[in-house]
Design a protein around this motif. Structure first.
Motif: not given
Length: 361
Positions: A302-303, A307-309, A329-332, A337-341
């Motif tokens: 969750q942490v 952070l990524r969010r 930059l956020v580790g994806f 994967t970013l789009s899904h998140a």
């Protein structure tokens, strides 16, 4: 001292008395004291500006609400540009005093010396905003008998804002004068950007030489000022105020979740480290780390997700970086994967999130 943040709840009043971990950095609404009348005097519409940046007008009714520091800072920069008022931050500082620090001010005022006051303010400034810090450094120009009272914003959590820095440093100076009852022996002022206003405006406000494009914002003062005594000193009141602060507020940076978030954030961009690696960097057993996080009602996953969010929202809405760059930059490993998140976090695609943020500006 004026001047963290994140999406979803941006501009909403928080229910807790101080920001928690896993949400965007916040700042107390006291930092906008005087903003609405100043904007009105300059011919602007304060309600329209507040609405544009997701800050409710009700939030400014009191000093203890919490709002996104990114929204706060971006609004100051936009207001200065749109109203043709390059010294807006300094003008706002002129309308404020140490009382904007609320419970922190109640412990600072009765301090016996400037050193005691600075130590208290530095220790508890997170109550006002966890994205801001003050400290005492060596003089950057190596002048004998001079020190630097520094003012910093955590840029890993919220973008740089020239107006917010000038508000914060300007207020820092006004507080020093208010507490000492005289000039704090100011030798020079360090600003981390170029001049926004004519240099004479800065000289008039600070009464000292101002140096621009410096590494750290600071007031460079005579070292002897640290020993200056305050006429308002009251040890009994000071200790009672400190007990209240220590018993009521906890610094999110010192929580286990805060330490984990910082450890992971320092490794980005790049792969997100496994829990065991972060535990080793914190000199703690992985199971012990997990137990601490459970006590704080969170988990390692969750942490990391928070952070990524938070960083994704900031990069998408405040920069022109490509979504592929932001994913890295956020580790994806992939943009998809970013789009899904982003859809999971905000209910829209990255492109739509960026479009909406620009329309609202």
């Amino acid at each position: 001292m004026c001047p963290g943040e994140q999406p979803g709840a941006r501009g909403h009043l928080a229910e807790r008395p101080h920001p928690g971990v896993g949400v965007q950095p916040l700042i107390r609404t006291a930092s906008l004291r005087g903003f609405a009348p100043l904007v009105s005097e300059l011919g602007g519409d304060p309600e329209q500006l507040l609405h544009r940046y997701g800050i409710s007008t009700e939030a400014l009714a009191g000093d203890d609400g919490l709002i996104s520091i990114t929204a706060h800072d971006q609004m100051l920069d936009a207001a200065a540009a749109e109203l043709g008022c390059p010294d807006l931050g300094l003008r706002l500082a002129d309308r404020q005093d140490i009382s904007i620090l609320g419970p922190v001010a109640r412990a600072v005022r009765p301090s016996a010396t400037a050193t005691e006051a600075l130590e208290c303010a530095a220790r508890f400034l997170f109550v006002h905003s966890p994205a801001l810090t003050i400290g005492v450094d060596d003089d950057p120009w190596n002048r004998r008998g001079v020190i630097a009272l520094t003012y910093r914003k955590q840029l890993s959590e919220s973008p740089y804002s020239p107006q917010a820095i000038e508000l914060g440093l300007g207020l820092f100076h006004r507080m020093a004068v208010q507490l000492l009852g005289r000039s704090p022996g100011l030798r020079s002022v360090e600003l981390t950007h170029g001049p926004l206003s004519p240099v004479d405006r800065y000289l008039d406000f600070f009464g000292a030489d101002v140096k621009f494009d410096r590494p750290v914002a600071a007031l460079c003062v005579e070292r002897r000022i640290l020993d200056a005594s305050f006429a308002t000193a009251d040890e009994e009141v000071r200790l009672a105020a400190l007990d209240h602060l220590a018993g009521t507020y906890s610094d999110p940076a010192h929580s286990m979740a805060g330490r984990v978030r910082r450890a992971v954030g320092e490794r980005l961009p790049g792969r997100v480290p496994p829990l065991a690696e972060v535990a080793a960097s914190l000199a703690i057993h992985p199971r012990t780390l997990q137990r601490h996080l459970v006590v704080e009602h969170t988990t390692y996953g969750q942490v990391v997700d928070d952070l990524r969010r938070d960083r994704s929202h900031r990069f998408i809405t405040t920069t022109d970086l490509s979504f592929t760059q932001i994913a890295d930059l956020v580790g994806f490993s992939e943009q998809s994967t970013l789009s899904h998140a982003v859809r999971r976090w905000f209910g829209v695609s990255p492109g739509e999130l960026r479009r909406r943020s620009r329309v609202s500006r």
